[in-house]
Design a protein around this motif. Structure first.
Motif, PDB file in Angstrom:
ATOM      1  N   VAL A 304       0.840  -1.210   0.000  1.00 55.67           N
ATOM      2  CA  VAL A 304       0.000   0.000   0.000  1.00 55.67           C
ATOM      3  C   VAL A 304       0.873   1.257   0.000  1.00 55.67           C
ATOM      4  CG1 VAL A 304      -1.692   1.324   1.323  1.00 55.67           C
ATOM      5  CG2 VAL A 304      -1.937  -1.161   1.115  1.00 55.67           C
ATOM      6  N   LEU A 305       1.904   1.270   0.840  1.00 60.05           N
ATOM      7  CA  LEU A 305       2.800   2.424   0.903  1.00 60.05           C
ATOM      8  C   LEU A 305       3.508   2.655  -0.431  1.00 60.05           C
ATOM      9  CD1 LEU A 305       4.423   1.981   4.455  1.00 60.05           C
ATOM     10  CD2 LEU A 305       2.643   3.601   3.768  1.00 60.05           C
ATOM     11  N   SER A 306       3.901   1.555  -1.074  1.00 62.59           N
ATOM     12  CA  SER A 306       4.573   1.667  -2.364  1.00 62.59           C
ATOM     13  C   SER A 306       3.649   2.249  -3.428  1.00 62.59           C
ATOM     14  CB  SER A 306       5.092   0.294  -2.814  1.00 62.59           C
ATOM     15  OG  SER A 306       5.683   0.366  -4.088  1.00 62.59           O
ATOM     16  N   LEU A 307       2.400   1.790  -3.443  1.00 59.90           N
ATOM     17  CA  LEU A 307       1.439   2.298  -4.417  1.00 59.90           C
ATOM     18  C   LEU A 307       1.152   3.785  -4.216  1.00 59.90           C
ATOM     19  CD1 LEU A 307      -1.122  -0.663  -4.497  1.00 59.90           C
ATOM     20  CD2 LEU A 307       0.496  -0.019  -6.299  1.00 59.90           C
ATOM     21  N   ILE A 308       1.219   4.238  -2.968  1.00 60.05           N
ATOM     22  CA  ILE A 308       0.908   5.638  -2.665  1.00 60.05           C
ATOM     23  C   ILE A 308       2.100   6.556  -2.935  1.00 60.05           C
ATOM     24  CG2 ILE A 308       0.302   7.258  -0.820  1.00 60.05           C
ATOM     25  CD1 ILE A 308      -1.292   5.000   0.484  1.00 60.05           C
ATOM     26  N   PHE A 309       3.284   6.147  -2.507  1.00 63.91           N
ATOM     27  CA  PHE A 309       4.430   7.060  -2.496  1.00 63.91           C
ATOM     28  C   PHE A 309       5.471   6.815  -3.586  1.00 63.91           C
ATOM     29  CE2 PHE A 309       2.996   6.911   1.992  1.00 63.91           C
ATOM     30  CZ  PHE A 309       2.705   8.248   2.164  1.00 63.91           C
ATOM     31  N   GLU A 310       5.382   5.724  -4.322  1.00 61.67           N
ATOM     32  CA  GLU A 310       6.430   5.403  -5.286  1.00 61.67           C
ATOM     33  C   GLU A 310       5.879   5.245  -6.700  1.00 61.67           C
ATOM     34  OE1 GLU A 310       9.608   2.957  -2.473  1.00 61.67           O
ATOM     35  OE2 GLU A 310       8.143   1.850  -3.661  1.00 61.67           O
ATOM     36  N   THR A 311       6.771   5.383  -7.653  1.00 64.16           N
ATOM     37  CA  THR A 311       6.444   5.140  -9.053  1.00 64.16           C
ATOM     38  C   THR A 311       7.256   3.954  -9.535  1.00 64.16           C
ATOM     39  OG1 THR A 311       6.016   7.494  -9.443  1.00 64.16           O
ATOM     40  CG2 THR A 311       6.399   6.092 -11.376  1.00 64.16           C
ATOM     41  N   ALA A 312       6.591   2.888  -9.907  1.00 64.58           N
ATOM     42  CA  ALA A 312       7.276   1.665 -10.323  1.00 64.58           C
ATOM     43  C   ALA A 312       7.888   1.841 -11.707  1.00 64.58           C
ATOM     44  CB  ALA A 312       6.298   0.495 -10.328  1.00 64.58           C
ATOM     45  N   PRO A 313       8.898   1.044 -12.054  1.00 63.22           N
ATOM     46  CA  PRO A 313       9.469   1.097 -13.406  1.00 63.22           C
ATOM     47  C   PRO A 313       8.398   0.872 -14.471  1.00 63.22           C
ATOM     48  CG  PRO A 313      10.839  -0.228 -11.951  1.00 63.22           C
ATOM     49  CD  PRO A 313       9.587   0.085 -11.194  1.00 63.22           C
ATOM     50  N   GLU A 314       8.597   1.492 -15.619  1.00 60.21           N
ATOM     51  CA  GLU A 314       7.614   1.450 -16.704  1.00 60.21           C
ATOM     52  C   GLU A 314       7.268   0.021 -17.110  1.00 60.21           C
ATOM     53  OE1 GLU A 314       4.875   2.862 -19.315  1.00 60.21           O
ATOM     54  OE2 GLU A 314       6.094   4.105 -17.970  1.00 60.21           O
ATOM     55  N   ALA A 315       8.265  -0.858 -17.119  1.00 64.39           N
ATOM     56  CA  ALA A 315       8.063  -2.228 -17.611  1.00 64.39           C
ATOM     57  C   ALA A 315       7.090  -3.033 -16.753  1.00 64.39           C
ATOM     58  CB  ALA A 315       9.397  -2.963 -17.691  1.00 64.39           C
ATOM     59  N   ILE A 316       6.990  -2.682 -15.472  1.00 60.71           N
ATOM     60  CA  ILE A 316       6.124  -3.464 -14.574  1.00 60.71           C
ATOM     61  C   ILE A 316       5.083  -2.589 -13.891  1.00 60.71           C
ATOM     62  CG2 ILE A 316       7.868  -5.231 -14.127  1.00 60.71           C
ATOM     63  CD1 ILE A 316       8.404  -3.810 -11.432  1.00 60.71           C
ATOM     64  N   ARG A 317       4.874  -1.377 -14.399  1.00 58.06           N
ATOM     65  CA  ARG A 317       4.009  -0.425 -13.701  1.00 58.06           C
ATOM     66  C   ARG A 317       2.575  -0.931 -13.560  1.00 58.06           C
ATOM     67  NH1 ARG A 317       4.983   5.479 -15.596  1.00 58.06           N
ATOM     68  NH2 ARG A 317       6.985   4.845 -14.700  1.00 58.06           N
ATOM     69  N   SER A 318       2.082  -1.631 -14.546  1.00 55.02           N
ATOM     70  CA  SER A 318       0.693  -2.089 -14.520  1.00 55.02           C
ATOM     71  C   SER A 318       0.476  -3.257 -13.563  1.00 55.02           C
ATOM     72  CB  SER A 318       0.240  -2.480 -15.927  1.00 55.02           C
ATOM     73  OG  SER A 318       1.056  -3.519 -16.441  1.00 55.02           O
ATOM     74  N   TYR A 319       1.544  -3.939 -13.200  1.00 61.08           N
ATOM     75  CA  TYR A 319       1.412  -5.077 -12.282  1.00 61.08           C
ATOM     76  C   TYR A 319       2.561  -5.097 -11.271  1.00 61.08           C
ATOM     77  CZ  TYR A 319       4.785  -7.109 -15.608  1.00 61.08           C
ATOM     78  OH  TYR A 319       5.871  -7.342 -16.424  1.00 61.08           O
ATOM     79  N   SER A 320       2.914  -3.921 -10.780  1.00 59.93           N
ATOM     80  CA  SER A 320       4.079  -3.791  -9.897  1.00 59.93           C
ATOM     81  C   SER A 320       3.936  -4.568  -8.592  1.00 59.93           C
ATOM     82  CB  SER A 320       4.324  -2.310  -9.577  1.00 59.93           C
ATOM     83  OG  SER A 320       3.204  -1.759  -8.890  1.00 59.93           O
ATOM     84  N   ILE A 321       2.690  -4.765  -8.139  1.00 57.01           N
ATOM     85  CA  ILE A 321       2.476  -5.471  -6.868  1.00 57.01           C
ATOM     86  C   ILE A 321       3.107  -6.863  -6.898  1.00 57.01           C
ATOM     87  CG2 ILE A 321       0.731  -6.472  -5.338  1.00 57.01           C
ATOM     88  CD1 ILE A 321      -1.105  -4.192  -6.072  1.00 57.01           C
ATOM     89  N   VAL A 322       2.964  -7.541  -8.031  1.00 58.91           N
ATOM     90  CA  VAL A 322       3.550  -8.887  -8.174  1.00 58.91           C
ATOM     91  C   VAL A 322       4.587  -8.880  -9.298  1.00 58.91           C
ATOM     92  CG1 VAL A 322       1.578 -10.164  -7.250  1.00 58.91           C
ATOM     93  CG2 VAL A 322       1.614  -9.521  -9.677  1.00 58.91           C
ATOM     94  N   GLY A 323       5.236  -7.748  -9.474  1.00 60.74           N
ATOM     95  CA  GLY A 323       6.213  -7.629 -10.548  1.00 60.74           C
ATOM     96  C   GLY A 323       7.447  -8.483 -10.353  1.00 60.74           C
ATOM     97  N   TRP A 324       7.636  -9.001  -9.152  1.00 59.32           N
ATOM     98  CA  TRP A 324       8.828  -9.808  -8.890  1.00 59.32           C
ATOM     99  C   TRP A 324       8.781 -11.166  -9.593  1.00 59.32           C
ATOM    100  CZ3 TRP A 324       8.396 -14.392  -5.947  1.00 59.32           C
ATOM    101  CH2 TRP A 324       7.206 -14.564  -5.230  1.00 59.32           C
TER     102      TRP A 324
END
Length: 410
Positions: A304-324
């Motif tokens: 939740v904190l990541s979604l609020i305060f961070e911008t994920a890399p473009e390649a995984i932005r649409s599914y950054s929660i499980v981008g790993w």
């Protein structure tokens, strides 16, 4: 079974044992697997040996030391591997706890299944004895009473665990512990981006010093040795912090900063509260039934904190929660979940009944130098500056004094 000397509810007075051994006229030491059996034989008036009670000394199995060393190295490597994952800090911290939660879930299933299996076996036993009882020889009455008593005790323990587990107070403690764990990883992983790896590891492992601060605030009794250890440790922190004030070399994450050091220190403070709150649950709650919900809640907070305060890399932005799960990240994140997370922390919890807790605590204080060396080998950390070289050992020494003194007080 031989009593463990490190159990609070059993024999742990080494002074009495040494006093007894000092008065022995004849000693016979017998090595029996994992035990040392000391037989005290005294002579009577007719110069004949009389048998005396046997004293058992627990000898730590070799495999326990192997697990402890392996856990130390895997936990020490976590900082370096996290620095190799090029995503925002809160996001990779959430991935770290997600992967650990995934493996802890199987442990939770094991705990729940063991409860279910025990209850099922009890039902089968009752059915068997009700049908076959009249046709088989009756068991010894004492054995029957003992078996029934043990079964009642086990079922009562299971019932108490289930009743406590769903109480409001228990749920509140589990949620609070999970949130604190999430904050610990938020502060620490962010500090890896803001200061050097050696500084981050030194400050985040200074939790024994934070314990003394909390004890002072709560007006708990503190020994002189704990005060001395805390003063020594804080002196080391100030010396190391001085390097962050005047350092002008390095760039990016390779340059020590006061901001990054303070973030790691906040991570250490979170660990103190995590232990204070969590110890109430671990007194009665099975390991995986405690570890899974706490870790999972921590991962949710970080996500939740990541979604609020961070911008994920473009390649995984649409599914950054499980981008790993992407190829570039999955091996590193799985390593963090399996080795530092499962084998490291869970391994330490698993061997604590075989070895003195103070030995584990002091051993884990070696994480900063080992972790720094691993980081240097992997190329994610530069050499150590003179202030860290001087202040680091002082910090670790102060933490060791506090840890040992606190153990003796208990």
């Amino acid at each position: 079974m031989t009593p463990l000397l490190n159990d609070e509810n059993e024999i742990n007075d080494n002074e009495i044992l040494l006093d007894t051994l000092s008065k022995v006229d004849n000693e016979e030491t017998i090595t029996n697997g994992e035990e040392l059996e000391v037989v005290d034989n005294e002579k009577d008036e007719n110069n004949e040996k009389t048998e005396q009670p046997v004293v058992y000394i627990f000898k730590t199995p070799v495999w326990v030391w192997m697990v402890l060393v392996f856990a130390l190295f895997t936990m020490s490597s976590a900082g370096s591997v996290l620095m190799m994952i090029n995503v925002p800090p809160l996001l990779k911290a959430s991935w770290r706890l997600q992967s650990t939660s995934l493996f802890l879930f199987f442990g939770l299933f094991y705990d729940l299944n063991s409860f279910y299996q025990y209850i099922t076996v009890m039902k089968i036993k009752k059915l068997y004895y009700s049908v076959m009882g009249p046709y088989q020889k009756q068991l010894d009455e004492k054995e029957q009473e003992k078996m029934v008593e043990n079964e009642k005790k086990k079922l009562q323990e299971i019932s108490e665990i289930w009743n406590k587990l769903f109480q409001r107070n228990t749920i509140a403690l589990i949620v609070a512990t999970g949130l604190i764990l999430g904050l610990h990883f938020a502060f620490w992983v962010t500090s890896l981006n803001e200061t050097t790896l050696p500084h981050s590891l030194l400050f985040v492992t200074s939790s024994p010093l934070m314990v003394i601060v909390v004890m002072l605030v709560l007006r708990k009794p503190i020994t002189k040795m704990e005060i001395i250890g805390a003063l020594v440790g804080f002196l080391g922190l100030l010396i190391t912090l001085l390097g962050s004030f005047i350092s002008t070399t390095g760039s990016g994450s390779q340059r020590p900063t006061v901001y990054g050091d303070l973030l790691a220190l906040l991570g250490a403070a979170c660990i103190v509260f995590y232990l204070f709150v969590g110890q109430k649950l671990r007194q009665w709650l099975p390991l995986f039934m405690y570890a899974f919900p706490v870790t999972f809640i921590g991962s949710i907070l970080l996500t939740v904190l990541s979604l609020i305060f961070e911008t994920a890399p473009e390649a995984i932005r649409s599914y950054s929660i499980v981008g790993w799960f992407q190829r570039d990240y999955i091996l590193k994140v799985l390593y963090l979940g399996i080795f530092p997370g499962l084998f490291g922390h869970t391994g330490v919890n698993g061997i604590i009944k075989y070895i003195e807790p103070v030995i584990i605590s002091v051993t884990l204080l070696l994480e900063p130098p080992i972790g720094s060396l691993i980081g240097y080998i992997l190329g994610v950390s530069d050499g150590i500056d003179i202030f860290t070289l001087i202040g680091g050992p002082i910090i670790i020494g102060g933490c060791i004094l506090v840890t040992i003194s606190n153990s003796k007080k208990k």
